[in-house]
Structures are given as structure tokens and as C-alpha cells.
Design an enzyme around this catalytic site. Structure first.
Site, PDB file in Angstrom:
ATOM      1  N   GLU A  82       0.808  -1.217   0.000  1.00 40.89           N
ATOM      2  CA  GLU A  82       0.000   0.000   0.000  1.00 40.89           C
ATOM      3  C   GLU A  82       0.840   1.264   0.000  1.00 40.89           C
ATOM      4  OE1 GLU A  82      -3.822  -2.056   2.203  1.00 40.89           O
ATOM      5  OE2 GLU A  82      -2.634  -0.651   3.364  1.00 40.89           O
ATOM      6  N   CYS A 127       3.521   8.474   1.095  1.00 39.15           N
ATOM      7  CA  CYS A 127       4.142   7.521   2.012  1.00 39.15           C
ATOM      8  C   CYS A 127       4.264   6.191   1.280  1.00 39.15           C
ATOM      9  CB  CYS A 127       3.239   7.410   3.249  1.00 39.15           C
ATOM     10  SG  CYS A 127       3.809   6.199   4.431  1.00 39.15           S
ATOM     11  N   CYS A 171       7.372  -7.113   6.930  1.00 38.62           N
ATOM     12  CA  CYS A 171       8.608  -6.663   7.591  1.00 38.62           C
ATOM     13  C   CYS A 171       9.050  -7.738   8.564  1.00 38.62           C
ATOM     14  CB  CYS A 171       8.390  -5.349   8.338  1.00 38.62           C
ATOM     15  SG  CYS A 171       9.919  -4.706   9.070  1.00 38.62           S
ATOM     16  N   CYS A 230       8.255  -5.278  15.254  1.00 34.71           N
ATOM     17  CA  CYS A 230       7.977  -4.347  16.337  1.00 34.71           C
ATOM     18  C   CYS A 230       6.598  -4.672  16.912  1.00 34.71           C
ATOM     19  CB  CYS A 230       8.034  -2.900  15.842  1.00 34.71           C
ATOM     20  SG  CYS A 230       9.662  -2.482  15.189  1.00 34.71           S
ATOM     21  N   CYS A 254       3.263  -2.861  15.606  1.00 38.38           N
ATOM     22  CA  CYS A 254       3.146  -2.559  14.184  1.00 38.38           C
ATOM     23  C   CYS A 254       2.433  -3.669  13.426  1.00 38.38           C
ATOM     24  CB  CYS A 254       4.526  -2.323  13.585  1.00 38.38           C
ATOM     25  SG  CYS A 254       4.509  -2.151  11.790  1.00 38.38           S
ATOM     26  N   CYS A 277      -0.708   5.604   9.960  1.00 39.64           N
ATOM     27  CA  CYS A 277       0.609   5.004  10.225  1.00 39.64           C
ATOM     28  C   CYS A 277       0.446   3.645  10.881  1.00 39.64           C
ATOM     29  CB  CYS A 277       1.387   5.827  11.251  1.00 39.64           C
ATOM     30  SG  CYS A 277       1.735   7.455  10.738  1.00 39.64           S
TER      31      CYS A 277
HETATM   32  N1  SAH Z   1      10.193   0.434   9.180  1.00 43.24           N
HETATM   33  C1  SAH Z   1      10.364   1.823   9.273  1.00 43.24           C
HETATM   34  C2  SAH Z   1       9.372   2.631   8.489  1.00 43.24           C
HETATM   35  C3  SAH Z   1       7.934   2.205   8.446  1.00 43.24           C
HETATM   36  S1  SAH Z   1       6.881   2.495   9.776  1.00 43.24           S
HETATM   37  C4  SAH Z   1      10.359   2.254  10.703  1.00 43.24           C
HETATM   38  O1  SAH Z   1      10.022   1.457  11.563  1.00 43.24           O
HETATM   39  O2  SAH Z   1      10.759   3.388  10.959  1.00 43.24           O
HETATM   40  C5  SAH Z   1       6.637   4.289   9.882  1.00 43.24           C
HETATM   41  C6  SAH Z   1       6.383   4.729  11.311  1.00 43.24           C
HETATM   42  O3  SAH Z   1       5.091   4.281  11.786  1.00 43.24           O
HETATM   43  C7  SAH Z   1       7.413   4.167  12.275  1.00 43.24           C
HETATM   44  O4  SAH Z   1       7.864   5.138  13.184  1.00 43.24           O
HETATM   45  C8  SAH Z   1       6.621   3.105  12.978  1.00 43.24           C
HETATM   46  O5  SAH Z   1       7.182   2.765  14.203  1.00 43.24           O
HETATM   47  C9  SAH Z   1       5.251   3.733  13.077  1.00 43.24           C
HETATM   48  N2  SAH Z   1       4.181   2.777  13.401  1.00 43.24           N
HETATM   49  C10 SAH Z   1       4.165   1.440  13.176  1.00 43.24           C
HETATM   50  N3  SAH Z   1       3.006   0.906  13.628  1.00 43.24           N
HETATM   51  C11 SAH Z   1       2.288   1.921  14.165  1.00 43.24           C
HETATM   52  C12 SAH Z   1       0.988   2.000  14.762  1.00 43.24           C
HETATM   53  N4  SAH Z   1       0.221   0.931  14.889  1.00 43.24           N
HETATM   54  N5  SAH Z   1       0.560   3.213  15.158  1.00 43.24           N
HETATM   55  C13 SAH Z   1       1.312   4.317  14.990  1.00 43.24           C
HETATM   56  N6  SAH Z   1       2.535   4.296  14.415  1.00 43.24           N
HETATM   57  C14 SAH Z   1       3.028   3.110  14.006  1.00 43.24           C
HETATM   58 FE1  SF4 Z   2       9.062  -3.103  10.452  1.00 48.86          FE
HETATM   59 FE2  SF4 Z   2       6.861  -2.035  11.483  1.00 48.86          FE
HETATM   60 FE3  SF4 Z   2       9.084  -2.183  12.958  1.00 48.86          FE
HETATM   61 FE4  SF4 Z   2       8.970  -0.446  10.899  1.00 48.86          FE
HETATM   62  S1  SF4 Z   2       7.696  -0.398  12.769  1.00 48.86           S
HETATM   63  S2  SF4 Z   2      10.659  -1.867  11.424  1.00 48.86           S
HETATM   64  S3  SF4 Z   2       7.688  -1.628   9.465  1.00 48.86           S
HETATM   65  S4  SF4 Z   2       7.888  -3.944  12.170  1.00 48.86           S
END
Ligand code: SAH
Ligand code: SF4
Length: 373
Positions: free
Chosen positions: A92, A105, A112, A116, A119, A345
Site C-alpha cells: 500500500e 508515504c 517486515c 515491532c 506494528c 501510520c
Molecule cells: N520500518 C520503518 C518505516 C515504516 S513504519 C520504521 O520502523 O521506521 C513508519 C512509522 O510508523 C514508524 O515510526 C513506525 O514505528 C510507526 N508505526 C508502526 N506501527 C504503528 C501503529 N500501529 N501506530 C502508529 N505508528 C506506528
Molecule cells: Fe518493520 Fe513495522 Fe518495525 Fe517499521 S515499525 S521496522 S515496518 S515492524
């Protein structure tokens, strides 16, 4: 004989290819400008390219762009595109219009692997890296669908893509070799011609690749910090066990060393109710960032099915934000956009056939989303 796909080649590679065909470098530049600047995928339409070269290109090359499946538009003007990739996967891309800019974006991986805890992309597991062509096609489609065929930097008005952020699905620095040429195309005057301050790579902190990127391209860096101590960050961002906060901060400092006075790292901090949103963390964060060229972007947690985390009350987020600002750390809170089309996000899930962790093959998140793509 299969044709060579020119889509996704940066200028250097395209020029090398043209040299191999005995063609002058400026011809490569012209073709590049047609493809990205004008959104053309047909050699016949490249009117300033000689007829004989166009015929030759038709024979040996192609401009093959991945398939676009859907486009959705949110009530707040946010748009989301789904790109179909091979193997039944989809990723997406989101466009967020604001008064003074339009931010696209983009995704860099199918899923991934970094897992995390908060996420949704991470919870789906990992399938594969996206190619440069797939990565850059997101910008190409969005540009075509919103602005037609004018170069991005020449377009005016709300719908223009002025900024590109690698904050969609995936960890861009874990797909370094495909992401760097995509960045070069974004910045190239014969590509999308974006200013280097308007392209942002967001990373969870892959330290060695932060250093490599620093050597290779000049773009803005966002770092997903999310916690001021290793104990808490280990829990939220597992890659922290490999590259703890002290190493991460040192890499951030190296990244902006020698850059302009106003250069800074954007530290992203997801606000999770009762987890990292108290004054204890706010104080520790101020201590960590004091004296650094830093800005903090607080991201209110965006929930997804099967998560135990909650978004804190607005007042709690505001208090946290105000504490940072009144103690010398510039902080803003990200506004949630595109809620009604699941474009916020951390909500980008596409369709990922996980190949890494079996248990996630049956992930409720994935099943829940299957109907959505
Ligand atoms: N992998 C990269 C970029 C993608 S995520 C990273 O982790 O930086 C872009 C941003 O969205 C990151 O800061 C991530 O931690 C945040 N993010 C991920 N899941 C989220 C959620 N459920 N709510 C709000 N932000 C989130
Ligand atoms: Fe991967 Fe999501 Fe962590 Fe970014 S926030 S590194 S997309 S698992």
C-alpha cells in the site's frame, strides 16, 4: 529474447545501458525524463527521441510497471493505492494532502521481518524485498493519477506530491540495495526532481546501513525511537537488542555531522497508553536528546485487530508533547489521517504471504484484511 525493463534504473545504470547500445548519455537522460517526469510508458510517445532510436528501443527494451489494483479516497482527502505484486502479495501507498505540502508515504518491503510489537505490518511477517521498479512505481502511479503528466516539481496546488517518505510497509534500510536507486530516481532532475530535504527515510535503527546511506545519498532521516531506555525499547523494537540506543544515537550524530545548522534527525515516538507515555519517559527522552539536533514526532498509536495496545487520551499526549517543548526538545504530534480507509501510520498491511514465521501464516490481521484488497 526477453526485453530489458528500463523502469527502475537510475540515471547511472540507464546511461551504462545506453553506452552498451552505443547510444549517447543524453539519450538516456531524455528517456528517463519521459518515464518519470512525464509518466510515459510508451517509447512511441517520446517525441524528442529520434525515430530510429525509438524503433531500436521497442525491439530490445520495455517500460514495465507493476499492476495497480485499487485507489481509495478518504473523506479527508487522503488517498490510498494498492499495488499488486507477484505471488499474491500486495503493498500500500498513501498520499496525505496538507495546506503547504503533499506527502506520499511509500512501502519498501512486502511485510517486515523486524517484528515491532505495535506494528501491524510487522505482525504480518515478511515475504520479500520490493524491487526498485516496484518501489518507484508507487510514486509514478500516484503522480499520474493525481497530476497527469507534468513533472512533479512543476506542479502547483493541493494534489502535488512535494514530499516522499519511506514510512509505508517495510524497513527501507533492510532493503538497502533496491531502496538507494529508488532514492536516486526521486532526487534526480531527470527523475522526479524532489529536493533532498523532502525525501525522508524512516528506519527502526539499522546502524550499519545508516552509515552507508550517509555516504551514498543525502536525504532526511527519521528514526523510530519509541522509547528512551534500552529496557523498554528492547520490548517495543526488538532490533534494539542488536543496535542499542547508545549505538543508535551515535549513528544519528554521525549522520548529521557536517550538515547545515538546521539539519536534524526526526525521532518518531509512537504513543502507547500506559507503556511509554508517562512523565518518566518524557524526562528520560529530554535527557537523551538534549544537545542534539533533534525533532520529535509523537504518533498516537493506531490500533489494528488483535493488538493489546491502546492509544492514550488526547490530554496525555498533549501533556507529554508540552513537556518536551518546554524543556528544549522540539516536538509535534502527528495528526491521524485517512482513518476511514485504514491508511494511518502502522495500519498499512496490503496482503503479505508470510514466509518467515509459520504462526503468522494464520494471522488474524491478514485474514481480516484479505477482503480489503
Ligand atoms: N520500518 C520503518 C518505516 C515504516 S513504519 C520504521 O520502523 O521506521 C513508519 C512509522 O510508523 C514508524 O515510526 C513506525 O514505528 C510507526 N508505526 C508502526 N506501527 C504503528 C501503529 N500501529 N501506530 C502508529 N505508528 C506506528
Ligand atoms: Fe518493520 Fe513495522 Fe518495525 Fe517499521 S515499525 S521496522 S515496518 S515492524
Amino acid at each position: 529474447m526477453s526485453k530489458l525493463n528500463l523502469f527502475g534504473l537510475d540515471r547511472e545504470s540507464l546511461r551504462e545501458q545506453f553506452a552498451a547500445w552505443d547510444e549517447k548519455p543524453y539519450r538516456a537522460d531524455q528517456v528517463m525524463q519521459w518515464i518519470y517526469g512525464r509518466g510515459v510508458d510508451d517509447f512511441a510517445a517520446m517525441s524528442n527521441v529520434s525515430k530510429s532510436l525509438r524503433v531500436k528501443l521497442e525491439e530490445v527494451a520495455e517500460i514495465s510497471v507493476p499492476e495497480l489494483v485499487t485507489e481509495q479516497i478518504s473523506t479527508d482527502g487522503t488517498r490510498k493505492w494498492v499495488l499488486r505484486l507477484d505471488g499474491g502479495n500486495a503493498v500500500e501507498t498513501v498520499f496525505i494532502p496538507e495546506k503547504d505540502r503533499g506527502t506520499l508515504c511509500i512501502s519498501s518491503q512486502v511485510g517486515c521481518a523486524l517484528d515491532c510489537s505495535f506494528c501491524s505490518t510487522g505482525k504480518q511477517g515478511f515475504n520479500r524485498n520490493m524491487s526498485t521498479a516496484e518501489i518507484i512505481s508507487q510514486v509514478w502511479f500516484a503522480n499520474r493519477s493525481m497530476g497527469g503528466n507534468k513533472p512533479l516539481h512543476e506542479m502547483k496546488g493541493r494534489r502535488t506530491i512535494s514530499n516522499v517518505v519511506f514510512m509505508g510497509m517495510g524497513e527501507p534500510l533492510a532493503n538497502y540495495n533496491e531502496v538507494i536507486p529508488a532514492i536516486k530516481i526521486l532526487l534526480d532532475d531527470f527523475g522526479f526532481g524532489l529536493s533532498k530535504r523532502r525525501v525522508t527515510v524512516s528506519t527502526s535503527g539499522l546502524v550499519p546501513f545508516m552509515d552507508r546511506m550517509h555516504q551514498e545519498v543525502d536525504v532526511a532521516l527519521a528514526v523510530s525511537l519509541h522509547a528512551p531506555t534500552d529496557e523498554l525499547r528492547n520490548e517495543l523494537v526488538p532490533i534494539n537488542k542488536k543496535y542499542p540506543i547508545s549505538e543508535l544515537m551515535a549513528a544519528c550524530d554521525r549522520y548529521i555531522e557536517g550538515k547545515a545548522q538546521r539539519a536534524h534527525i526526526l525521532y518518531e515516538y509512537v504513543m502507547l497508553d500506559g507503556v511509554n507515555d508517562s512523565m518518566v519517559e518524557a524526562k528520560a527522552l529530554v535527557k537523551l536528546l538534549a544537545g542534539r539536533q533533534a525533532k520529535v514526532n509523537l504518533i498516537p498509536f493506531n490500533p489494528f485487530p488483535d493488538t493489546e495496545y491502546k492509544r492514550p487520551q488526547a490530554l496525555r499526549i498533549r501533556t507529554f508533547c508540552e513537556y518536551l517543548n518546554s524543556h528544549g526538545v522540539i516536538a509535534t504530534t502527528r495528526r491521524t489521517r485517512g482513518d476511514d480507509i485504514d491508511a494511518a501510520c502502522g495500519q498499512l498491511v496490503g496482503r503479505v504471504k508470510n514466509r518467515q514465521r509459520q504462526r503468522l501464516g494464520e494471522s488474524p490481521v491478514r485474514l481480516y484484511r484479505q477482503g480489503a484488497v
